[in-house]
Scaffold this motif. Structure first.
Motif, mmCIF file in Angstrom:
data_model
loop_
_atom_site.group_PDB
_atom_site.id
_atom_site.type_symbol
_atom_site.label_atom_id
_atom_site.label_comp_id
_atom_site.label_asym_id
_atom_site.label_seq_id
_atom_site.Cartn_x
_atom_site.Cartn_y
_atom_site.Cartn_z
ATOM 1 N N ALA A 76 0.844 -1.208 0.000
ATOM 2 C CA ALA A 76 0.000 0.000 0.000
ATOM 3 C C ALA A 76 0.874 1.251 0.000
ATOM 4 C CB ALA A 76 -0.930 0.006 1.201
ATOM 5 N N ILE A 77 0.410 2.277 -0.668
ATOM 6 C CA ILE A 77 1.109 3.566 -0.716
ATOM 7 C C ILE A 77 0.723 4.378 0.514
ATOM 8 C CG2 ILE A 77 1.437 5.696 -2.018
ATOM 9 C CD1 ILE A 77 0.703 4.163 -4.538
ATOM 10 N N GLN A 78 1.710 4.728 1.323
ATOM 11 C CA GLN A 78 1.447 5.556 2.502
ATOM 12 C C GLN A 78 1.548 7.029 2.106
ATOM 13 O OE1 GLN A 78 3.327 4.511 6.197
ATOM 14 N NE2 GLN A 78 3.658 2.386 5.561
ATOM 15 N N VAL A 79 0.538 7.794 2.499
ATOM 16 C CA VAL A 79 0.460 9.211 2.131
ATOM 17 C C VAL A 79 0.468 10.032 3.411
ATOM 18 C CG1 VAL A 79 -0.924 10.997 1.016
ATOM 19 C CG2 VAL A 79 -0.793 8.703 0.015
ATOM 20 N N GLN A 124 4.030 19.135 -6.158
ATOM 21 C CA GLN A 124 5.301 18.891 -6.847
ATOM 22 C C GLN A 124 6.238 18.106 -5.933
ATOM 23 O OE1 GLN A 124 6.522 22.875 -7.810
ATOM 24 N NE2 GLN A 124 5.134 23.045 -9.562
ATOM 25 N N GLY A 125 5.809 16.905 -5.548
ATOM 26 C CA GLY A 125 6.595 16.102 -4.629
ATOM 27 C C GLY A 125 7.942 15.681 -5.165
ATOM 28 N N GLU A 126 8.114 15.712 -6.473
ATOM 29 C CA GLU A 126 9.406 15.313 -7.042
ATOM 30 C C GLU A 126 10.515 16.311 -6.687
ATOM 31 O OE1 GLU A 126 7.122 17.815 -9.975
ATOM 32 O OE2 GLU A 126 6.716 16.060 -8.713
ATOM 33 N N ASN A 127 10.154 17.496 -6.204
ATOM 34 C CA ASN A 127 11.157 18.508 -5.834
ATOM 35 C C ASN A 127 11.557 18.420 -4.370
ATOM 36 O OD1 ASN A 127 10.954 19.513 -8.454
ATOM 37 N ND2 ASN A 127 9.388 21.005 -7.900
ATOM 38 N N ALA A 130 4.694 11.059 -1.566
ATOM 39 C CA ALA A 130 3.333 10.708 -1.989
ATOM 40 C C ALA A 130 2.324 11.743 -1.519
ATOM 41 C CB ALA A 130 2.965 9.323 -1.448
ATOM 42 N N GLY A 131 2.515 12.278 -0.292
ATOM 43 C CA GLY A 131 1.597 13.305 0.200
ATOM 44 C C GLY A 131 1.671 14.584 -0.604
ATOM 45 N N LEU A 132 2.846 14.899 -1.134
ATOM 46 C CA LEU A 132 3.020 16.092 -1.957
ATOM 47 C C LEU A 132 2.745 15.822 -3.439
ATOM 48 C CD1 LEU A 132 6.276 17.519 -0.322
ATOM 49 C CD2 LEU A 132 3.933 18.287 0.034
ATOM 50 N N THR A 133 2.312 14.614 -3.760
ATOM 51 C CA THR A 133 2.016 14.255 -5.147
ATOM 52 C C THR A 133 0.579 13.795 -5.321
ATOM 53 O OG1 THR A 133 4.329 13.559 -5.395
ATOM 54 C CG2 THR A 133 2.781 12.862 -7.096
ATOM 55 N N GLN A 134 0.099 12.937 -4.399
ATOM 56 C CA GLN A 134 -1.244 12.393 -4.497
ATOM 57 C C GLN A 134 -2.294 13.445 -4.096
ATOM 58 O OE1 GLN A 134 -2.032 9.202 -5.424
ATOM 59 N NE2 GLN A 134 0.058 8.431 -5.592
ATOM 60 N N VAL A 135 -3.518 13.254 -4.588
ATOM 61 C CA VAL A 135 -4.611 14.168 -4.230
ATOM 62 C C VAL A 135 -5.244 13.783 -2.909
ATOM 63 C CG1 VAL A 135 -5.132 14.691 -6.628
ATOM 64 C CG2 VAL A 135 -6.277 12.761 -5.535
#
Length: 460
Positions: free
Chosen positions: A159-162, A384-387, A419-424
């Motif tokens: 599971a993806i943790q956000v 922009q979680g990639e940053n 994931a928190g800065l990328t997922q909705v």
């Protein structure tokens, strides 16, 4: 209204039947051993779910139905529990049943925002057991606590943790305020009048009899060095407090302090008297030099102090100044400056923006903090979680120890934060359910337990 109802009495002719006689029931009106009609029973269940015990009893009395609070609570407990299914998006958060002592965990469906279960504690093993019995979750939204992260990692590794964005922003705000506190001297204007006032107030830190340093300043410095020495050896805050005879929060304050000058220099400390200093200077220049009278006047204006000692200490260096004393410029509180840094620039008033620019011009560290906050806000709002890695490296390049600790915590939980800065998805719906649980808990004073609270949360 009284209903005179006639029903048939039936008999069983079978010799081996244990029930030889029974009464005919009318559908929708009567039930076996029932004291109320099914319609009234349904009404009381709705009242019990909405208002619980005593409040439900008062409403039922207004509806001309006498019922006790225990009966209403028993009606809730008799209801069947809804089926628990594993959602695709799972929200996890804790709530207090007894604040500071007993906590539970609420689980919600992140798509429908409905609660699906309540757990009796907030331990990692409890969450792991629930996940093992309800597999299938794809995303787990949680706060920054490591307990839920460990439980989810143990039984739902795929599971993806956000990590929740609000908690990230709140943690950053705490780090910014601690940084502002560490650079409190930068909040004071460095104009000639301010320098003169600081010079006039400097003797207050000296012993008037010996000319040496006050014993309070010496003790503060010795405590700070002792706490920092034990902290470098790996001691905990509680152990340091026991060793030095300090309260735990006092030892923690010395441990978190990054600027000894801010502890020993009274001229840059923020006190409850700061908001009333311009009025004291004005009255002093008007000729009123009685500290007790000035204390009574500012007490009438809302000063929370109970004794005039702080007023006397502030006025003591002014008695050696010839002529009128210039009014000190207002010094903003550290939490207010931190609020200015964290707020959107378009929502700052003109005077707040001007004062913030002056402070940043005097302090390169706070200017760097402001720049990092703007970059983090841009990353958070635009997902922009990639940053994140670039932002952490930029923070580590500056001399900001508090932000370094914040960045280290982000790095340790980097996957969930990215994931928190990328997922909705976020923990916003879960926080809403926590607030609802608090409201339901307030209605259930008395001996109502966790099982009853769980039934109300899941059925309403």
């Amino acid at each position: 209204m009284v209903i005179d109802l006639s029903v048939r009495r039936l008999f069983c002719d079978a010799r081996d039947c244990a029930r030889r006689t029974f009464t005919e029931q009318i559908e929708g009106l009567s039930t076996r051993y029932g004291r109320r009609t099914p319609r009234l029973q349904d009404l009381l269940r709705v009242i019990a779910l909405a208002l619980a015990g005593r409040a439900g009893t008062r409403l039922a009395t207004m509806l001309h139905t006498t019922v006790s609070r225990v009966t209403l609570l028993n009606l809730i407990m008799a209801l069947p529990e809804p089926a628990v299914t594993a959602p695709r998006i799972l929200g996890v958060d804790d709530f207090a049943t007894k604040r500071g002592r007993v906590y539970g965990t609420v689980l919600i469906d992140g798509e429908s925002h409905r609660p699906i279960d309540l757990l009796p504690d907030r331990e990692a093993d409890t969450l792991a057991t629930w996940l093992a019995n309800h597999p299938g979750g794809e995303v787990i939204c949680r706060d920054r606590a490591s307990t839920y992260a460990d439980g989810a990692r143990a039984r739902a590794p795929d599971a993806i943790q956000v990590a929740d964005r609000w908690h990230l922003w709140n943690n950053l705000a705490t780090a910014v305020e601690r940084t502002v506190i560490a650079h409190r001297p930068c909040l004071h204007e460095t104009d000639p009048q301010a320098s003169a006032r600081a010079a006039a107030a400097a003797p207050a830190e000296l012993n008037p009899d010996t000319g040496g340093e006050k014993w309070v300043v010496t003790r503060t410095r010795e405590r700070y060095l002792a706490v920092q020495r034990l902290l470098a050896r790996g001691w905990t805050i509680s152990a340091i407090g026991r060793e030095l005879g300090l309260a735990r929060h006092t030892a923690g304050r010395y441990a978190r302090c990054e600027n000894l000058h801010g502890l020993t220099d009274r001229t840059i400390r923020t006190t409850r008297l700061d908001d009333y200093k311009p009025y004291l200077i004005q009255r002093w220049n008007d000729g009123c030099t009685d500290a007790a009278r000035l204390f009574r006047e500012i007490r009438a204006r809302g000063y929370p102090g109970r004794t005039p000692q702080a007023v006397r200490r502030y006025l003591r260096p002014l008695r050696t100044v010839a002529g009128p004393v210039p009014a000190p410029p207002p010094v903003p509180k550290p939490h207010r400056v931190a609020h200015w840094i964290m707020r959107h620039p378009d929502r700052l008033h003109a005077d707040e923006e001007s004062r913030l620019k002056d402070i940043m011009a005097r302090c390169p560290q706070l200017n760097a903090v402001h720049r990092h906050v703007r970059a983090f806000a841009q990353m958070l709002c635009n997902l922009q979680g990639e940053n994140l890695t670039v932002w952490i490296d930029a923070v580590r390049a500056d001399d900001l120890p508090v932000l370094h600790s914040f960045a280290a915590n982000l790095h340790n939980d980097r996957d969930a934060i990215t994931a928190g800065l990328t997922q909705v998805w976020s923990s916003g719906p879960t926080e809403g359910q926590v607030n609802r649980i608090k409201m339901l808990k307030r209605q259930m004073y008395g001996r109502a337990g966790f099982a009853l609270l769980r039934k109300r949360v899941l059925l309403t």
